[in-house]
Design a protein around this motif. Structure first.
Motif, PDB file in Angstrom:
ATOM      1  N   UNK A   9       0.826  -1.206   0.000  1.00 20.90           N
ATOM      2  CA  UNK A   9       0.000   0.000   0.000  1.00 20.90           C
ATOM      3  C   UNK A   9       0.859   1.254   0.000  1.00 20.90           C
ATOM      4  N   UNK A  10       1.871   1.265   0.858  1.00 22.99           N
ATOM      5  CA  UNK A  10       2.749   2.433   0.936  1.00 22.99           C
ATOM      6  C   UNK A  10       3.520   2.639  -0.362  1.00 22.99           C
ATOM      7  N   UNK A  11       3.983   1.554  -0.954  1.00 20.45           N
ATOM      8  CA  UNK A  11       4.724   1.664  -2.213  1.00 20.45           C
ATOM      9  C   UNK A  11       3.835   2.180  -3.328  1.00 20.45           C
ATOM     10  N   UNK A  12       2.594   1.728  -3.362  1.00 16.23           N
ATOM     11  CA  UNK A  12       1.657   2.197  -4.383  1.00 16.23           C
ATOM     12  C   UNK A  12       1.420   3.698  -4.261  1.00 16.23           C
ATOM     13  N   UNK A  13       1.278   4.181  -3.039  1.00 10.97           N
ATOM     14  CA  UNK A  13       1.060   5.615  -2.828  1.00 10.97           C
ATOM     15  C   UNK A  13       2.299   6.422  -3.219  1.00 10.97           C
ATOM     16  N   UNK A  14       3.487   5.911  -2.889  1.00 11.91           N
ATOM     17  CA  UNK A  14       4.714   6.639  -3.215  1.00 11.91           C
ATOM     18  C   UNK A  14       4.922   6.721  -4.722  1.00 11.91           C
ATOM     19  N   UNK A  15       4.674   5.623  -5.418  1.00 12.26           N
ATOM     20  CA  UNK A  15       4.840   5.616  -6.876  1.00 12.26           C
ATOM     21  C   UNK A  15       3.862   6.587  -7.524  1.00 12.26           C
TER      22      UNK A  15
END
Length: 376
Positions: free
Chosen positions: A184-190
């Protein structure tokens, strides 16, 4: 009288530093950091001499989400130096930086947690599919599942990744598997910082090659490993700070290679205990280093010469990066702070006469956080 006063002062400083424990109890920052605005948070039972000087009201503190806390805690526990360097980034970029470093940690832990290579490849397939799904803009759930959702770093669930979940025919890459905090965090950062897919895939491919435990042949192989892992992380750090500069990428490439060499040197005792060697074959042959003797704890007299040659290569890359410092954008320096950590390691290694087995080499500089703060 002066000598006695000096000895008294030294005893007081040593006693204070023993109580501080800068490395074992890392501090955290609640907002953007400048030299005139710091906020150190320590447990109440720890003594810290900046504690009463720097403070901020509770209203200034941001409240990260659960998946952000997961990434931050993972980096703090597994990569204290990366955690320290990321703290000096602006708050929005800092969250993305922790996410990128947590992704790298998850990849690095796979090799230590699996007993067979094909199990490691299965887990890496999870992350490869995760990256593909994120960049295909497939929505990920923001609420982690509590119904025993399979995790990539749980060896008991590796085989269940192919058929567990709501659908018995699901494969690695189904949305039910991407409810983990890191995903989830990686998706938001990307999505927020437009992070490049290339660097994530390079990290995955390099970790997959590491599963074979093949000794590198030359220093260029070590530098290729460092470029794929550590330089890729720094490229993503620059993107988190929205830096687009050829000079900054060039500096990140040199710093990443120096960090990779530093990591190999620092991990020599650990790898020797596990009967593994990542030193270049050319250098071990040049200095007549027998791996079996190294595994048994017998260190050749020429071994420091091998370490010196590798450390010299790292120093050359750091010097090249320093030459580019004047041409970097202002917001690029904070993303390249790991160079300070690498330089500190090389300086202490030189003081120990390039003896990587010296117990002092395993200790971090007690004032390293302040050195990084001063350099940012």
């Amino acid at each position: 009288m002066r000598i006695q006063r000096k000895q008294w002062y030294q005893r007081r400083v040593r006693g204070m530093m023993n109580k501080i424990k800068l490395v074992t109890e890392p501090f955290s920052f609640s907002r953007s950091i400048t030299r005139n605005s710091l906020n150190f948070h320590y447990p109440r039972n720890k003594l810290f001499f900046y504690r009463t000087i720097f403070s901020f009201p509770e209203s200034d503190k941001q409240k990260p989400t659960n998946h952000d806390k997961y990434c931050t805690e993972l980096v703090r526990k597994a990569d204290i130096e990366g955690y320290l360097a990321s703290l000096f980034m602006p708050p929005p970029s800092r969250r993305a930086a922790f996410c990128v470093r947590a992704f790298n940690i998850e990849l690095a832990l796979i090799k230590d947690k699996v007993t067979e290579q094909h199990l490691g490849r299965v887990r890496l397939t999870y992350y490869r599919d995760l990256i593909k799904k994120i960049y295909n803009e497939t929505p990920l759930s923001s609420t982690p599942s509590t119904n025993n959702t399979p995790t990539p770093n749980n060896e008991n669930n590796v085989n269940s990744n192919h058929g567990s979940g709501s659908n018995s025919n699901s494969k690695i890459g189904e949305p039910s598997l991407f409810t983990q905090p890191l995903a989830i965090s990686l998706s938001e950062a990307v999505k927020e910082y437009k992070l490049s897919r290339t660097w994530f895939l390079k990290m995955i491919e390099r970790r997959e090659r590491e599963l074979n435990d093949i000794q590198p042949y030359a220093m260029k192989d070590i530098e290729a490993y460092a470029e794929d892992i550590y330089s890729s992380i720094l490229y993503l750090m620059l993107e988190c700070n929205k830096v687009k500069s050829i000079q900054a990428d060039h500096a990140a490439s040199h710093i990443g290679r120096a960090l990779g060499i530093m990591t190999v040197l620092r991990a020599i005792p650990f790898h020797a205990q596990n009967r593994n060697i990542l030193l270049p074959l050319e250098l071990t042959t040049k200095y007549n280093i027998i791996p079996e003797d190294l595994f048994k704890g017998f260190v050749s007299e020429k071994f420091p010469d091998l370490v010196y040659e590798m450390a010299s290569e790292a120093k050359i890359h750091l010097d090249k990066a320093k030459e580019l410092a004047s041409s970097l954008p202002p917001n690029a320096h904070v993303a390249l702070l790991p160079a300070v950590i690498c330089e500190d390691f090389l300086n202490r290694l030189q003081q120990l006469h390039f003896d990587v087995f010296n117990p002092l080499q395993l200790r971090r500089h007690p004032f390293l956080p302040l050195k990084v703060w001063w350099a940012h």
